[in-house]
Structure formats: C-alpha cells, structure tokens
Motif scaffolding. Structure first.
Motif, PDB file in Angstrom:
ATOM      1  N   LEU A  47      15.220  27.868  44.159  1.00  0.00           N
ATOM      2  CA  LEU A  47      14.891  29.296  44.033  1.00  0.00           C
ATOM      3  C   LEU A  47      15.038  29.717  42.562  1.00  0.00           C
ATOM      4  O   LEU A  47      14.232  29.358  41.737  1.00  0.00           O
ATOM      5  CB  LEU A  47      15.754  30.116  44.988  1.00  0.00           C
ATOM      6  N   GLY A  48      16.084  30.460  42.244  1.00  0.00           N
ATOM      7  CA  GLY A  48      16.229  30.942  40.861  1.00  0.00           C
ATOM      8  C   GLY A  48      16.506  29.816  39.889  1.00  0.00           C
ATOM      9  O   GLY A  48      15.936  29.748  38.812  1.00  0.00           O
ATOM     10  N   ASN A  49      17.428  28.916  40.273  1.00  0.00           N
ATOM     11  CA  ASN A  49      17.817  27.807  39.393  1.00  0.00           C
ATOM     12  C   ASN A  49      18.135  28.325  37.989  1.00  0.00           C
ATOM     13  O   ASN A  49      17.835  27.679  36.992  1.00  0.00           O
ATOM     14  CB  ASN A  49      16.705  26.750  39.361  1.00  0.00           C
ATOM     15  N   CYS A  50      18.708  29.516  37.921  1.00  0.00           N
ATOM     16  CA  CYS A  50      18.972  30.159  36.626  1.00  0.00           C
ATOM     17  C   CYS A  50      19.936  29.327  35.793  1.00  0.00           C
ATOM     18  O   CYS A  50      19.874  29.348  34.564  1.00  0.00           O
ATOM     19  CB  CYS A  50      19.553  31.559  36.830  1.00  0.00           C
ATOM     20  N   LEU A  51      20.825  28.582  36.464  1.00  0.00           N
ATOM     21  CA  LEU A  51      21.807  27.776  35.745  1.00  0.00           C
ATOM     22  C   LEU A  51      21.162  26.641  34.949  1.00  0.00           C
ATOM     23  O   LEU A  51      21.808  26.055  34.086  1.00  0.00           O
ATOM     24  CB  LEU A  51      22.821  27.171  36.722  1.00  0.00           C
ATOM     25  N   SER A  52      19.917  26.313  35.264  1.00  0.00           N
ATOM     26  CA  SER A  52      19.303  25.249  34.464  1.00  0.00           C
ATOM     27  C   SER A  52      19.156  25.711  33.011  1.00  0.00           C
ATOM     28  O   SER A  52      19.161  24.886  32.109  1.00  0.00           O
ATOM     29  CB  SER A  52      17.970  24.805  35.060  1.00  0.00           C
ATOM     30  N   GLN A  62      29.049  23.106  38.229  1.00  0.00           N
ATOM     31  CA  GLN A  62      29.112  22.308  37.009  1.00  0.00           C
ATOM     32  C   GLN A  62      27.792  22.424  36.250  1.00  0.00           C
ATOM     33  O   GLN A  62      26.769  22.716  36.864  1.00  0.00           O
ATOM     34  CB  GLN A  62      29.278  20.844  37.397  1.00  0.00           C
ATOM     35  N   PHE A  63      27.794  22.108  34.983  1.00  0.00           N
ATOM     36  CA  PHE A  63      26.568  21.943  34.199  1.00  0.00           C
ATOM     37  C   PHE A  63      25.724  23.206  34.105  1.00  0.00           C
ATOM     38  O   PHE A  63      24.792  23.418  34.881  1.00  0.00           O
ATOM     39  CB  PHE A  63      25.703  20.806  34.768  1.00  0.00           C
ATOM     40  N   HIS A  64      26.049  24.044  33.156  1.00  0.00           N
ATOM     41  CA  HIS A  64      25.223  25.222  32.896  1.00  0.00           C
ATOM     42  C   HIS A  64      24.321  24.935  31.706  1.00  0.00           C
ATOM     43  O   HIS A  64      24.771  24.406  30.699  1.00  0.00           O
ATOM     44  CB  HIS A  64      26.114  26.428  32.591  1.00  0.00           C
ATOM     45  N   GLY A  65      23.078  25.311  31.843  1.00  0.00           N
ATOM     46  CA  GLY A  65      22.118  25.042  30.779  1.00  0.00           C
ATOM     47  C   GLY A  65      22.342  25.931  29.569  1.00  0.00           C
ATOM     48  O   GLY A  65      23.123  26.889  29.621  1.00  0.00           O
ATOM     49  N   GLU A  66      21.646  25.603  28.483  1.00  0.00           N
ATOM     50  CA  GLU A  66      21.836  26.389  27.265  1.00  0.00           C
ATOM     51  C   GLU A  66      20.528  26.638  26.524  1.00  0.00           C
ATOM     52  O   GLU A  66      20.530  26.887  25.333  1.00  0.00           O
ATOM     53  CB  GLU A  66      22.875  25.712  26.359  1.00  0.00           C
ATOM     54  N   THR A  67      19.418  26.612  27.245  1.00  0.00           N
ATOM     55  CA  THR A  67      18.161  26.922  26.557  1.00  0.00           C
ATOM     56  C   THR A  67      17.923  28.436  26.501  1.00  0.00           C
ATOM     57  O   THR A  67      17.089  28.905  25.738  1.00  0.00           O
ATOM     58  CB  THR A  67      16.947  26.234  27.217  1.00  0.00           C
ATOM     59  N   GLY A  68      18.616  29.210  27.326  1.00  0.00           N
ATOM     60  CA  GLY A  68      18.529  30.674  27.290  1.00  0.00           C
ATOM     61  C   GLY A  68      19.895  31.249  26.931  1.00  0.00           C
ATOM     62  O   GLY A  68      20.883  30.523  26.882  1.00  0.00           O
ATOM     63  N   PRO A  69      19.963  32.577  26.686  1.00  0.00           N
ATOM     64  CA  PRO A  69      21.257  33.184  26.337  1.00  0.00           C
ATOM     65  C   PRO A  69      22.218  33.203  27.529  1.00  0.00           C
ATOM     66  O   PRO A  69      21.795  33.160  28.678  1.00  0.00           O
ATOM     67  CB  PRO A  69      20.883  34.612  25.924  1.00  0.00           C
TER      68      PRO A  69
ATOM     69  N   LEU B 182      21.210  21.465  26.506  1.00  0.00           N
ATOM     70  CA  LEU B 182      21.346  21.096  27.917  1.00  0.00           C
ATOM     71  C   LEU B 182      20.383  21.903  28.773  1.00  0.00           C
ATOM     72  O   LEU B 182      20.253  23.112  28.607  1.00  0.00           O
ATOM     73  CB  LEU B 182      22.764  21.423  28.404  1.00  0.00           C
ATOM     74  N   ILE B 183      19.731  21.219  29.696  1.00  0.00           N
ATOM     75  CA  ILE B 183      19.023  21.904  30.762  1.00  0.00           C
ATOM     76  C   ILE B 183      19.716  21.427  32.037  1.00  0.00           C
ATOM     77  O   ILE B 183      19.611  20.276  32.424  1.00  0.00           O
ATOM     78  CB  ILE B 183      17.498  21.649  30.712  1.00  0.00           C
ATOM     79  N   ARG B 184      20.553  22.317  32.559  1.00  0.00           N
ATOM     80  CA  ARG B 184      21.522  21.929  33.588  1.00  0.00           C
ATOM     81  C   ARG B 184      22.302  20.705  33.091  1.00  0.00           C
ATOM     82  O   ARG B 184      22.882  20.801  32.028  1.00  0.00           O
ATOM     83  CB  ARG B 184      20.799  21.714  34.932  1.00  0.00           C
ATOM     84  N   ALA B 185      22.289  19.574  33.799  1.00  0.00           N
ATOM     85  CA  ALA B 185      23.142  18.459  33.379  1.00  0.00           C
ATOM     86  C   ALA B 185      22.472  17.503  32.406  1.00  0.00           C
ATOM     87  O   ALA B 185      23.067  16.533  31.962  1.00  0.00           O
ATOM     88  CB  ALA B 185      23.619  17.691  34.609  1.00  0.00           C
ATOM     89  N   GLU B 186      21.209  17.781  32.045  1.00  0.00           N
ATOM     90  CA  GLU B 186      20.469  16.836  31.204  1.00  0.00           C
ATOM     91  C   GLU B 186      20.394  17.343  29.772  1.00  0.00           C
ATOM     92  O   GLU B 186      20.032  18.494  29.541  1.00  0.00           O
ATOM     93  CB  GLU B 186      19.025  16.714  31.716  1.00  0.00           C
ATOM     94  N   THR B 187      20.682  16.465  28.821  1.00  0.00           N
ATOM     95  CA  THR B 187      20.452  16.817  27.428  1.00  0.00           C
ATOM     96  C   THR B 187      18.997  16.525  27.112  1.00  0.00           C
ATOM     97  O   THR B 187      18.546  15.385  27.260  1.00  0.00           O
ATOM     98  CB  THR B 187      21.356  15.997  26.492  1.00  0.00           C
ATOM     99  N   LEU B 188      18.273  17.541  26.710  1.00  0.00           N
ATOM    100  CA  LEU B 188      16.855  17.344  26.389  1.00  0.00           C
ATOM    101  C   LEU B 188      16.730  16.516  25.121  1.00  0.00           C
ATOM    102  O   LEU B 188      17.418  16.770  24.127  1.00  0.00           O
ATOM    103  CB  LEU B 188      16.166  18.690  26.200  1.00  0.00           C
TER     104      LEU B 188
END
Ligand code: HEC
Ligand code: HEC
Ligand code: HEC
Lengths: 144, 255
Positions: A47-52, A62-69, B182-188
C-alpha cells in the motif's frame, strides 16, 4: 484562490479540487480519516510503503528509507489540506519528485498488468494516512 | 588474497575503493556489504564459479549439425576471448541492431554451429556468458556509441530517463539521484552492469543483466519486457556505457 478540478480519471476515482496547486481542502470521502488504519497503510509494502523512502517514528519497523525527508514532526509543519495533495499527487507541487502519486491513474506509462487504471491507495486510505500523519507531532530526537 | 577485517573496513570508510571506483563511477561492489564482497573476492566461496565451470565445459562441447564446439573455431578462450566482452553490446551489421554478449554467443550457435540457441537464463547461456566475460576480468569496460550505435544509445538513454509503472519512477530516480541512499533495507547503487552475469543471494543463482532490469521494472509495478528484447538491449548499451572505465568484475556477487 484558483480552483481546478482534477482531469477526468479513467477509473472511478472521486473528484476533488486542488487549490493554488498547493492544497486539497476537502476530504476525498467526506469522512474523517482513521489514524490507526493510516499507520497500517503507511507501513504496508503493498500500500503506502512510505518507509521505503521516509524515516518515520515507527521504531518497531526496521530499515527506514532515506530518499525522502524524515516525517517526524510532519503534523506540526502541515495542515491536512497540504498533506492530502502531497499524497494524492505530489507532482502537482513538484513535477520532478520521486514520490509516487497515490491517487492518480492518468498519465502513467507501461503499468504492469493488473495495476492499470488503479490508484495505489483508495480515497479512504488517503484520508486515513492524512489523519495518521497529523498525529506525528513529536520531533526527531537529536542523536550525537 | 582475501581482504577483510578492520583494516579493510577503514579503507572502505575513507572512500578508497581502489579499482572499483573510476572518477565518480562506482561499481555495485562498493555499495555491497562486507560479507557479500568477501564472497565475491574468494574464488572458493563465490557460488558463481559453478556456472563458470558449466561455461568452460560447454566451450569444448561439439553441438549442432556442423558438429563443432566453440573451441574448434576460437581455440583457447583465455587467449581468443580476452578483452572481447569489454566492447559489448556492439552494433551488428548482420542484424542491423545492437547485439549483446548472450546474443553474440547464440548467433554463433545458430549460424556457425547450426545448433539450437541456448535459452535465456539457462545455466548454459549464463555460464557461457559469464565464462567469456570472465576472460576480460579486470579490464575496463569500453563500449562504443559512435556511428550506427548512436541511435540505439539514444533509445536506451530515453528508456533510462522515462518514468514508468504505477510508481511512476525512472531508473535515474534511484540510480542517479539516490545512489548511496537507503531505500528501505537496500542501499541504492549506481546500477552498473560491469559485474553481470552475477550471483544474487536473493535469486540463489546467477542471473543476467536483463533479469535485473525485469526485477527493477517489476518493483515499480511496470511491465517487464522479454529477455533479449530490443528495448533491453538498447538499455544495456546505455547502462554499460555509463560504466565505461569500470573493470569487468564477472562473476560478481550481490545481495
Ligand atoms: C519513492 C519515494 C517515496 C515514497 C514511496 C513516498 N515518498 Fe513522500 N516524499 C518523497 C520525496 C523525495 C519527498 C520530498 C519532496 C519532493 O520531492 O518534492 C517526499 C515528501 C513527502 C512529504 C513532505 C515532507 C516535508 O517535510 O515537506 C510528505 C508529508 C510525504 N512525502 C509523505 C509520504 C507518505 C505518507 C508516503 C506513503 C503513503 C510517502 N510519502 C511515500 C519520496 C517518497
Ligand atoms: C525504486 C528504485 C529503483 C528503480 C526505479 C530502479 N532500480 Fe535498479 N535497483 C534498485 C535496487 C534497490 C537495487 C539493488 C541495490 C543496488 O545495486 O542498487 C537495484 C539494482 C540494479 C542493478 C544491479 C547493480 C549491481 O551492481 O548489482 C542494475 C544494473 C539496475 N538496478 C538497473 C536499473 C535500471 C536500468 C532501471 C530502470 C529501468 C532501474 N534499475 C530502476 C532499485 C531501483
Ligand atoms: C564454425 C566456427 C565457429 C564456432 C563453432 C563458434 N564461433 Fe564464435 N565466431 C565465429 C566467427 C567467424 C566470429 C566472427 C569473427 C570474430 O569476431 O572472431 C565469431 C565471433 C564470436 C564472438 C565475438 C568476438 C568479438 O570479438 O566480438 C564471440 C563472443 C563468440 N564468437 C563466441 C562463441 C561461442 C561461445 C561459441 C560456442 C557456443 C562459438 N563462438 C562458436 C566462428 C565460430
């Protein structure tokens, strides 16, 4: 301000009004959002998968993404009408953004079978996510 | 020798990637975790070696109506194939379009051996491609986009930069704008092609660059195109050209 009706949508998406390319003042469903379900939708990878892409105050995941703020404290920075447009179609605000439009089906290209003409979220799920984001008033603890 | 441990980690932290970085181009190796890198570096641990063995024995195997093996025409692969893979994909006069290494190998199967082409993603085609490419290990990627290749490069570039799928993302959003994030658990990573075909832990086997393209397309809910399609071969030209100068690393290991 300038009020525009969204372009005709192929699927049975509800009509909504964007004001000043900046807000959608009214609830898409006329119903208030449910913040508890909004959190579930935000986490769900289908669905949202906002954490990606975003860090969020959800330590149990676990594992929060960092491509957005980071979305810590986002409820302090915005009103629901701002967040609604960002989730419905953040490309209205920034055409270059990486963030997907969660409630738009037109203008997409080479969509995989089974996903054509379907928005990522339903109108009520959008409202639920907006309601959840408004609860995020805690600012990110500083780490040194 | 196997380089792991704290000294290695320090070197990595300082951003000294040795041959794996050329200017601002970085192999996927430099974004992989230390265990994955160690697995790639150690010949005895690298699970892709099994596929190289398949390629090596196929090299000697006569097949098809011509009754010939690769070795009958090309002799010792270590000599005849050294450096060959650095140029691929190349423009082919015979087909009037780009030909990648898999397609070149199958061209020899059908035209020179009168044999059936190897199937895409079969152990034989992956093994042979990896075996041929491995003869160029450490040599810099050097594809040409001059002359007739130019128009195919342009098509590949357009594919690379076009948003697609329900998530409406282009390759650039992940591999240009966000390499290192990181995109979730993967490093791009930069999405470079110099390690392919490679062993992916998630696949539990070796896979081609086109398989990786299909995976990235699928993750953004975009249509997957067929293996060896013109679109993917042109995209391969663009992706490979982006990595010109990086050493061929086949067979790499990735998560
Ligand atoms: C593929 C990446 C991606 C995904 C998935 C994604 N976002 Fe975003 N988001 C971004 C980026 C990048 C920005 C930065 C703003 C821009 O690009 O215009 C952003 C900005 C935002 C903002 C504005 C934040 C600020 O401080 O200005 C909000 C709110 C937001 N996203 C919420 C969400 C929610 C909720 C979801 C899931 C339903 C989500 N995003 C999914 C990439 C993403
Ligand atoms: C939503 C993000 C996203 C998009 C869009 C995307 N990829 Fe990827 N890609 C990944 C992730 C995650 C990986 C695995 C980690 C890495 O190597 O970057 C990956 C890996 C790769 C790799 C393997 C690199 C290696 O060294 O093993 C290649 C090649 C690649 N992508 C090419 C592409 C191409 C070409 C496109 C567009 C058609 C594309 N990707 C679109 C996320 C994406
Ligand atoms: C009957 C002869 C013959 C057989 C058998 C044969 N080839 Fe070829 N191969 C050729 C010829 C002729 C060329 C084109 C001339 C050249 O570039 O060497 C070629 C070219 C190639 C090239 C491209 C070389 C370059 O520099 O671009 C590769 C790779 C190759 N063959 C691999 C193979 C493999 C792998 C096999 C076995 C599956 C095989 N060939 C079987 C005759 C043969």
């Amino acid at each position: 301000g300038l009020a525009l009706t969204a372009p005709a949508q192929a699927a049975d998406l509800v009509d909504y009004k964007v004001v000043d390319d900046w807000t959608i003042p009214e609830s898409l469903t006329g119903q208030p959002g449910d913040p508890v379900n909004g959190k579930v939708v935000a986490i769900d990878r289908k669905l949202g998968n906002c954490l990606s892409c975003h860090k969020m105050p959800i330590p149990e995941e676990q594992f929060h993404g960092e491509t957005g703020p980071s979305l810590w404290g986002v409820g302090n920075r915005y009103e629901p009408e701002h967040l609604r447009l960002r989730i419905v179609d953040s490309k209205v605000i920034n055409p270059e953004t990486m963030m997907p439009a969660f409630y738009r089906v037109e203008g997409l290209h080479m969509v995989k079978d089974g996903f054509e003409d379907q928005p990522i979220l339903t109108a009520q799920q959008v409202e639920d996510v907006v309601a959840y984001l408004m609860t995020l008033t805690e600012e990110e603890p500083q780490t040194n | 020798a196997l380089t792991t441990g704290p000294a290695f980690a320090d070197e990595m932290a300082e951003g000294k990637w040795g041959e794996y970085q050329v200017g601002d181009k970085r192999s996927g190796y430099t974004y992989a975790g230390p265990e994955t890198r160690a697995m790639q570096d150690d010949e005895f641990q690298n699970p892709a070696m099994l596929w190289l063995d398949t390629g090596m024995s196929e090299w000697e195997n006569a097949a098809g109506d011509a009754g010939k093996a690769c070795a009958d025409c090309h002799g010792d692969a270590e000599e005849s194939m050294a450096g060959v893979a650095t140029k691929y994909p190349v423009y082919s006069e015979e087909t009037g379009k780009m030909m990648n290494l898999e397609q070149r190998i199958n061209f020899c199967r059908t035209e020179n051996m009168q044999a059936e082409p190897y199937k895409w993603e079969s152990d034989e085609l992956l093994g042979m491609t990896a075996y041929v490419k491995n003869q160029s290990k450490g040599m810099p990627v050097d594809v040409s986009i001059d002359g007739p290749a130019k128009e195919f490069w342009e098509k590949g570039k357009e594919f690379y930069e076009t948003r697609r799928g329900q998530l409406d993302l282009a390759c650039t959003h992940c591999h240009v704008d966000n390499a290192g994030n990181l995109i979730r658990a993967e490093t791009l990573s930069q999405g470079q092609g110099n390690g392919f075909p490679l062993y992916r832990l998630k696949w539990q086997k070796v896979g081609s660059l086109h398989r990786r393209f299909r995976g990235c397309n699928n993750n953004i809910r975009a249509e997957k195109l067929p293996y060896g399609s013109d679109e993917y071969t042109n995209l391969e030209l663009y992706v490979t050209w982006r990595g010109n100068g990086l050493p061929i690393e086949t067979p790499a290991v990735r998560k």
